[in-house]
Design a protein around this motif. Structure first.
Motif, mmCIF file in Angstrom:
data_model
loop_
_atom_site.group_PDB
_atom_site.id
_atom_site.type_symbol
_atom_site.label_atom_id
_atom_site.label_comp_id
_atom_site.label_asym_id
_atom_site.label_seq_id
_atom_site.Cartn_x
_atom_site.Cartn_y
_atom_site.Cartn_z
ATOM 1 N N ASP A 1 -14.778 -33.168 18.366
ATOM 2 C CA ASP A 1 -15.447 -34.294 19.020
ATOM 3 C C ASP A 1 -14.416 -35.333 19.458
ATOM 4 O OD1 ASP A 1 -17.622 -32.872 18.264
ATOM 5 O OD2 ASP A 1 -18.409 -34.321 16.829
ATOM 6 N N HIS A 2 -13.200 -35.197 18.942
ATOM 7 C CA HIS A 2 -12.087 -36.031 19.398
ATOM 8 C C HIS A 2 -11.403 -35.242 20.517
ATOM 9 C CE1 HIS A 2 -7.805 -37.548 18.804
ATOM 10 N NE2 HIS A 2 -8.476 -38.599 19.180
ATOM 11 N N ARG A 3 -11.503 -35.736 21.742
ATOM 12 C CA ARG A 3 -11.096 -34.939 22.899
ATOM 13 C C ARG A 3 -9.635 -34.486 22.888
ATOM 14 N NH1 ARG A 3 -11.487 -36.940 29.082
ATOM 15 N NH2 ARG A 3 -10.516 -38.751 28.122
ATOM 16 N N PRO A 4 -8.671 -35.366 22.544
ATOM 17 C CA PRO A 4 -7.284 -34.869 22.520
ATOM 18 C C PRO A 4 -7.101 -33.700 21.545
ATOM 19 C CG PRO A 4 -7.295 -37.264 22.530
ATOM 20 C CD PRO A 4 -8.729 -36.832 22.340
ATOM 21 N N THR A 5 -7.878 -33.673 20.460
ATOM 22 C CA THR A 5 -7.798 -32.556 19.518
ATOM 23 C C THR A 5 -8.253 -31.255 20.188
ATOM 24 O OG1 THR A 5 -8.136 -33.991 17.609
ATOM 25 C CG2 THR A 5 -8.676 -31.667 17.320
ATOM 26 N N ALA A 6 -9.387 -31.331 20.881
ATOM 27 C CA ALA A 6 -9.911 -30.143 21.561
ATOM 28 C C ALA A 6 -8.890 -29.631 22.585
ATOM 29 C CB ALA A 6 -11.229 -30.483 22.245
ATOM 30 N N LEU A 7 -8.314 -30.561 23.343
ATOM 31 C CA LEU A 7 -7.378 -30.158 24.388
ATOM 32 C C LEU A 7 -6.080 -29.598 23.806
ATOM 33 C CD1 LEU A 7 -7.999 -33.109 26.867
ATOM 34 C CD2 LEU A 7 -8.767 -30.741 27.106
ATOM 35 N N ALA A 8 -5.658 -30.154 22.665
ATOM 36 C CA ALA A 8 -4.436 -29.658 22.027
ATOM 37 C C ALA A 8 -4.652 -28.227 21.518
ATOM 38 C CB ALA A 8 -4.022 -30.582 20.888
ATOM 39 N N LEU A 9 -5.843 -27.949 21.009
ATOM 40 C CA LEU A 9 -6.138 -26.582 20.553
ATOM 41 C C LEU A 9 -6.016 -25.607 21.723
ATOM 42 C CD1 LEU A 9 -9.208 -27.150 18.186
ATOM 43 C CD2 LEU A 9 -6.896 -26.479 17.524
ATOM 44 N N VAL A 10 -6.536 -26.028 22.876
ATOM 45 C CA VAL A 10 -6.462 -25.182 24.067
ATOM 46 C C VAL A 10 -5.001 -24.909 24.447
ATOM 47 C CG1 VAL A 10 -6.902 -25.138 26.559
ATOM 48 C CG2 VAL A 10 -8.715 -25.825 24.985
ATOM 49 N N ARG A 11 -4.157 -25.943 24.317
ATOM 50 C CA ARG A 11 -2.736 -25.748 24.675
ATOM 51 C C ARG A 11 -2.076 -24.690 23.801
ATOM 52 N NH1 ARG A 11 -0.484 -31.465 26.974
ATOM 53 N NH2 ARG A 11 -2.209 -31.628 28.447
ATOM 54 N N LEU A 12 -2.453 -24.668 22.526
ATOM 55 C CA LEU A 12 -1.852 -23.664 21.649
ATOM 56 C C LEU A 12 -2.256 -22.247 22.071
ATOM 57 C CD1 LEU A 12 -0.945 -26.082 19.955
ATOM 58 C CD2 LEU A 12 -1.584 -24.793 17.923
ATOM 59 N N LEU A 13 -3.483 -22.140 22.580
ATOM 60 C CA LEU A 13 -3.929 -20.837 23.106
ATOM 61 C C LEU A 13 -3.145 -20.487 24.369
ATOM 62 C CD1 LEU A 13 -7.835 -20.604 23.156
ATOM 63 C CD2 LEU A 13 -6.261 -19.103 21.950
#
Lengths: 330, 296
Positions: free
Chosen positions: B186-198
């Motif tokens: 629900d914290h957007r930078p967290t969601a986006l950072a997870l995507v970067r690792l993928l």
């Protein structure tokens, strides 16, 4: 109790709402009066607004932090204070930094803005103290003990929720209700909030529940309401526990909506002396077949009856009936 | 195979769990039966007003296209990354509206039961038994329900109007399934950072993703990401504007990605900091995994 790998504050952090301002389209503003929130209940009731077309709400906050502990222990630097509002059902999280308002660093204040379109029912507001500990920035070193609740629709700032009781004809109602045509009431747990449907075809029931008749009727009416409430608590508990999401390692999760609130409220009476998480796991394990589910039923009934105030209502009904009998004899 | 509903009304509707229960039969879950669409629409409650967003055919057309496009695909899961952003762009819901479970239940039973069965029916085991769809794909939590999970993935993984991170997250079923149920995203930078690792291939397998998401979730209990990696302040105005233009919106583009509401992107510094932090957390869990495996 949780164990943290770094020192945390032992003193408590308090937060209180100081102002609530609504804003709508075309820059319409409304400042809510202080009766819209309760410091005791820690609830903000946005249903008290005069206008219903507001779009955002700005909540003014004041927080106090145990400064002396921070100074004397000296574990923490770069202290900041943040307010965080979350609502599980809308997956929304909003954070705002508060600013220090005195030199000692004890008092902090600020505002947090929420968008109505991001919230459905009740959001929780917590205040956290964050600091650098052992070279790690951003550690949470203390939080408020109890969250404030921001209720999007309530007309009064109360934590406990009013039960939605409505009277409908079961015979003429939906197909689902028709199948209960002989029942005085049913508990509907399918919606966003559990609700009681009273059967208007059941003669005399509505008058009894509204308790407008004689003393005897009033006493019985109250008893009936308490019993109904107990039914509701039992039904909502079973709904909540029957619909749990489970982690891969088998840990059951508290649901985000009222189901979670119901479980947290009742579990201490069902599995006394355990943490909420432990109690949930215990009950879930028993329900899914390992351990005894049947043995737990009296405890569920007990917890429901306690919530519904059945023992007290029954005691006073017995007293009332005795008194009425004495009065008639005399 | 469950087919397209015979009767499709003009407008979308709401269907409560109780009303839905009688339509979710074993026959439907096994993909043998259709949903009796006329009976279902008798009990469903049509959305009030004349909002362009509640026109049923806009969604159904999208589903029809997805079925044609992906029916021959080796796995139906590939449809998720295509459908999620387009469903999000077509519906244009607020989070408040999307939190209404009965909306999704109607979508699954009243609009596209054939899609739910096609996408979520498990492989049949042996000759005798049928593959089955889990009930929670029709009505269940937002991270289980067939359409709610796609919409919420699009909502939580998009970066303002840019749906590219959504397609990355939805291309990995483990990310979609395990991250969506966690509050940390629900914290957007967290969601986006997870995507970067993928994207960077730091996490690849389902096991990697699960190890990563549980490490990130555990760390969030003691670290305030909102402070170390702040997002911009949420602003509801772009979403309101976007919803207001639904009336004149063209059907969601089939080949290129649609565009979402023009919200501010997350601060690059925050996303990068978290991506670095998560990569370290993940490296730690990998090391621990290896040590415990060696001890087996």
């Amino acid at each position: 109790m949780k164990i943290y790998p770094y020192p945390r504050l032992t003193g408590s952090v308090t937060a209180r709402v100081t102002a609530v301002r609504l804003r709508g389209a075309g820059d319409v503003r409304e400042q809510l009066e202080s009766r819209s929130w309760s410091v005791v209940e820690q609830v903000v009731a946005l249903g008290t607004a005069e206008r219903d077309d507001w779009q955002t709400v700005r909540i003014g906050l004041a927080a106090t932090v145990p400064t002396r502990e921070i100074e004397t222990k000296g574990h923490w630097t770069d202290v900041s204070v943040v307010a965080v509002v979350t609502e599980g059902t809308t997956n929304t999280r909003t954070a705002a930094r508060l600013t220090s308002t005195d030199d000692s660093g004890r008092d902090w204040s600020g505002e947090i803005e929420l968008d109505r379109a991001d919230h459905l029912d009740r959001a929780s507001l917590a205040v956290h103290v964050v600091a650098m500990v052992d070279g790690q920035a951003g550690r949470v070193i203390a939080s408020t003990d109890q969250d404030w609740l921001i209720d999007m629709a309530a007309a009064a700032p109360l934590r406990e929720r009013q039960l939605d009781v409505s009277t409908v004809s079961f015979v003429r109602g939906t197909e689902w209700l028709r199948s209960f045509r002989d029942a005085p009431w049913v508990v509907d747990t399918s919606g966003r909030m559990p609700a009681v449907r009273l059967n208007s075809d059941f003669e005399g029931l509505v008058a009894l529940v509204e308790s407008s008749g004689s003393q005897v009727e009033r006493a019985v009416g109250e008893m009936l309401l308490a019993q109904m409430c107990a039914d509701v608590w039992t039904a909502v508990f079973h709904t909540a526990i029957g619909d749990l999401e489970v982690e891969d390692d088998g840990t059951p999760l508290f649901p985000a909506d009222w189901r979670g609130a119901v479980l947290r409220e009742m579990l201490p009476d069902i599995v006394p002396g355990r943490s909420d998480e432990d109690a949930l796991r215990e009950v879930h394990t028993r329900r899914t077949g390992e351990g005894s589910w049947a043995n737990l039923q009296p405890r569920i009934q007990y917890a429901a009856a306690r919530r519904a105030d059945v023992p007290r209502t029954l005691a006073s009904t017995v007293r009332d009936l005795e008194r009425i009998a004495q009065e008639t004899d005399a | 195979m469950t087919s397209r509903p015979e009767y499709l009304p003009e407008r979308l509707a709401l269907l409560s769990d109780l009303q839905a229960a009688e339509f979710v039969t074993v026959g439907l879950l096994e993909g043998r039966d259709d949903v009796p669409s006329i009976a279902l629409n008798k009990v469903a409650e049509p959305l009030p007003g004349d909002d362009a967003r509640s026109r049923l055919h806009r969604v159904r057309d999208l589903i029809d296209h997805a079925l044609v496009r992906f029916r021959g695909a080796p796995r139906p899961t590939v449809a998720d990354a295509w459908l999620a952003p387009r469903l999000h762009e077509t519906l244009r819901l607020t989070r408040r509206e999307a939190a209404e479970k009965s909306f999704w239940t109607y979508l699954a039973l009243g609009v596209a039961p054939d899609y739910v069965v096609w996408r979520h029916q498990s492989e049949a085991k042996g000759d005798t038994s049928h593959g089955r769809v889990a009930r929670d794909r029709f009505f269940g939590a937002h991270y289980k329900q067939a359409f709610a999970r796609l919409w919420w993935a699009a909502e939580l993984f998009r970066e303002g109007s840019d749906y590219r991170p959504v397609t990355v997250a939805c291309s990995n079923q483990d990310m979609l399934n395990s991250a969506l149920r966690l509050d940390v995203i629900d914290h957007r930078p967290t969601a986006l950072a997870l995507v970067r690792l993928l994207e960077r291939g730091i996490v690849r397998t389902g096991r990697d993703v699960n190890a990563l998401t549980s490490a990130v979730n555990a760390a969030a209990a003691t670290l305030m990401y909102d402070v170390v990696a702040p997002d911009v302040e949420r602003d509801g105005e772009p979403m309101r504007d976007w919803i207001a233009t639904a009336e004149s919106a063209l059907p969601s583009p089939r080949e290129v990605l649609p565009e979402g509401p023009e919200e501010q992107p997350a601060p690059e510094k925050s996303v990068e900091w978290l991506a670095g932090h998560f990569a370290e957390l993940f490296a730690d869990t990998e090391v621990r995994g290896r040590v415990s495996n060696a001890g087996d």
